[in-house]
Structures are given as C-alpha cells and as structure tokens.
Motif scaffolding. Sequence first.
Motif, short mmCIF file in Angstrom:
data_model
loop_
_atom_site.label_atom_id
_atom_site.label_comp_id
_atom_site.label_asym_id
_atom_site.label_seq_id
_atom_site.Cartn_x
_atom_site.Cartn_y
_atom_site.Cartn_z
N LEU A 194 45.65 27.56 42.59
CA LEU A 194 46.38 27.57 41.32
C LEU A 194 47.24 28.83 41.25
O LEU A 194 46.72 29.94 41.37
CB LEU A 194 45.41 27.54 40.14
N THR A 195 48.53 28.65 41.08
CA THR A 195 49.45 29.78 41.00
C THR A 195 50.09 29.84 39.62
O THR A 195 50.65 28.84 39.15
CB THR A 195 50.56 29.66 42.07
N ILE A 196 49.98 30.97 38.97
CA ILE A 196 50.59 31.17 37.65
C ILE A 196 51.68 32.22 37.79
O ILE A 196 51.41 33.34 38.25
CB ILE A 196 49.54 31.62 36.62
N HIS A 197 52.91 31.85 37.42
CA HIS A 197 54.05 32.75 37.55
C HIS A 197 54.28 33.51 36.23
O HIS A 197 54.04 32.98 35.14
CB HIS A 197 55.32 31.96 37.90
N TRP A 198 54.76 34.73 36.36
CA TRP A 198 55.17 35.50 35.19
C TRP A 198 56.18 34.72 34.35
O TRP A 198 56.14 34.76 33.12
CB TRP A 198 55.79 36.83 35.62
N TYR A 199 57.10 34.06 35.03
CA TYR A 199 58.16 33.32 34.33
C TYR A 199 57.55 32.29 33.38
O TYR A 199 57.94 32.18 32.22
CB TYR A 199 59.07 32.63 35.35
N GLY A 200 56.56 31.54 33.89
CA GLY A 200 55.93 30.53 33.06
C GLY A 200 55.16 31.12 31.88
O GLY A 200 55.20 30.60 30.77
N VAL A 201 54.47 32.24 32.14
CA VAL A 201 53.70 32.89 31.08
C VAL A 201 54.63 33.40 29.98
O VAL A 201 54.37 33.22 28.78
CB VAL A 201 52.85 34.04 31.65
N LEU A 202 55.72 34.04 30.38
CA LEU A 202 56.65 34.58 29.39
C LEU A 202 57.40 33.47 28.65
O LEU A 202 57.69 33.58 27.46
CB LEU A 202 57.63 35.54 30.07
N PHE A 203 57.70 32.38 29.36
CA PHE A 203 58.36 31.25 28.69
C PHE A 203 57.40 30.62 27.67
O PHE A 203 57.81 30.27 26.55
CB PHE A 203 58.81 30.21 29.71
N ALA A 204 56.14 30.50 28.05
CA ALA A 204 55.14 29.99 27.11
C ALA A 204 54.98 30.94 25.92
O ALA A 204 54.82 30.50 24.77
CB ALA A 204 53.80 29.80 27.81
N SER A 205 55.05 32.25 26.18
CA SER A 205 54.99 33.24 25.10
C SER A 205 56.16 33.09 24.15
O SER A 205 56.03 33.27 22.94
CB SER A 205 54.95 34.66 25.68
N ALA A 206 57.33 32.76 24.71
CA ALA A 206 58.52 32.55 23.88
C ALA A 206 58.31 31.38 22.93
O ALA A 206 58.62 31.45 21.73
CB ALA A 206 59.73 32.28 24.78
N ILE A 207 57.75 30.29 23.46
CA ILE A 207 57.49 29.11 22.63
C ILE A 207 56.45 29.44 21.55
O ILE A 207 56.62 29.08 20.38
CB ILE A 207 57.00 27.94 23.50
N PHE A 208 55.38 30.13 21.94
CA PHE A 208 54.32 30.49 20.99
C PHE A 208 54.85 31.39 19.87
O PHE A 208 54.57 31.17 18.69
CB PHE A 208 53.18 31.19 21.73
#
Length: 254
Positions: free
Chosen positions: A11-25
Amino acid sequence: MDPVLVSFMGLTIHWYGVLFASAIFAGFQVMKRIYVREGLDVESLDNLLIYCVIGIVVGARLAHVLFYDPSYYFAHPAKILAIWEGGLASHGGGLGAILALYYYHRKMKLPFLFLLDRLAIATAIFGFFVRMANFVNSEILGVPSDKPWAIVFERVDMLPRHPAQLYEALAYLSIFIALWAIYKTTEMKQKQGALFGLFLVWVFSARFAIEFVKVKQAAYAQDWTMSAGQMLSIPFLLVGVFLLVKPYLASKAK
C-alpha cells in the motif's frame, strides 16, 4: 521531498493524495460551519461534496490535458487517468465546481449566486492545500532565481527556483482569511455575487502575477508574451469584476 508519504505491505500513500484529501476536508468543514450559521440543511452537504469532488477532479484534469499538454496525453491516452502523478489545472477545477454547484442548486432550490458566494470561501482554503500538494510533488515550478528563499527541487534539477507553489498557497490562505472575515463581520454577503466576485478578482490577480515567476507549462505558449495560465485567468478576472460591482450599481440605480 519524497512524494511517497508511506509504503507498507504493497500500500502506497502519496503526499499529493493526503494533501488533496485535506483540501476536500477543509473545504467541507468551512461549508458546514456556514450552513450551521445560516440554518441550512447540513445533511445536504454530503451531496454537494460528492458533486464538487467529481466536478473539480474531472474539470481540472480535462483542462490540464486540453490546455497544458495535449500532444503528450493524446499520444499516451492511458496517462489521462493517472491523476496521482499530478496535473490538475485550477481553471478547469473551478469550472467543474461551478457546474457541480449549479446541479446542486437546481436540486436544493437555493439561489445560485448565494451558494457561489459561500463556496468561494471554502474554495480558497481548498486551493491552499492543493498548491501545497503541488509543492511536495515538485510540479508547477518557478523559474530559476538567486533569491535567498529559492528552493532546489532535486527530483527535477539542481537549480534554485522561485517556490511559485508556495507563493500561490500563501496567497490563497490569505484570501481565505480575508473572505471569512468579510463574511462574518460585514453585510457584503447580502449582495449576491459580490463575495464570489471578490474571490475571482483576488485569486486570479494573484495567479496572473505569480505566473511571471513560473516556468511556462504549455509547450505551445513558450513564445507568447503571456502564459497559458495568464490567458485563462483573464476571463475569470473580468467575470469577477462584473459580479463585484453589479450589486452596488443595482443598489445605486434604485
């Protein structure tokens, strides 16, 4: 920075995905506070969230594909879906969000400009996180610079560059703070379209100015006086000016 935040058991989690999810939240939480403040149906925000996420991602990706690197994506169509590699154009994301909000407004029977005024506040904080995601992904680079705050993006080259992504992130964070303060402390929110107009003027003025220290992203625009980003910003800026002055002109006419 390593674009991968964590990799564990395949399982790979990218910074980009985390920050994009943070933007939505973050955007969702802002809208939730606004809905509670105005006595609106908070549960309906779940639908708005789904519509806007789809509209933003699809619109931003299509705009990037069509306006910034069409030759590459038409030659490699499978890459169009690889959004985890970066490549989301804010202009397209904005249009996608507006179309999503229009669909929501038709279902909820709330005034369209009323909703745009409030979504503008959430969009500003959303933009902050997205530009931070661009920063850690080493994309949307600035031009080489000898400024003391210039940054070397080692995954690209060894040249110190303007951190253009941080310039935009700080601009959007400042715009969010200003819009939230105006919304809470003034009567501007009563003039439908004014807050959204102010958002467009501030955001795309900042975008236009910062483009001067960005590497031009569109290959076909390398010899143009203005970048593709600046050209795409002009219509949004003009619409913003119109929406900002329209309610005040209407009130004077009365």
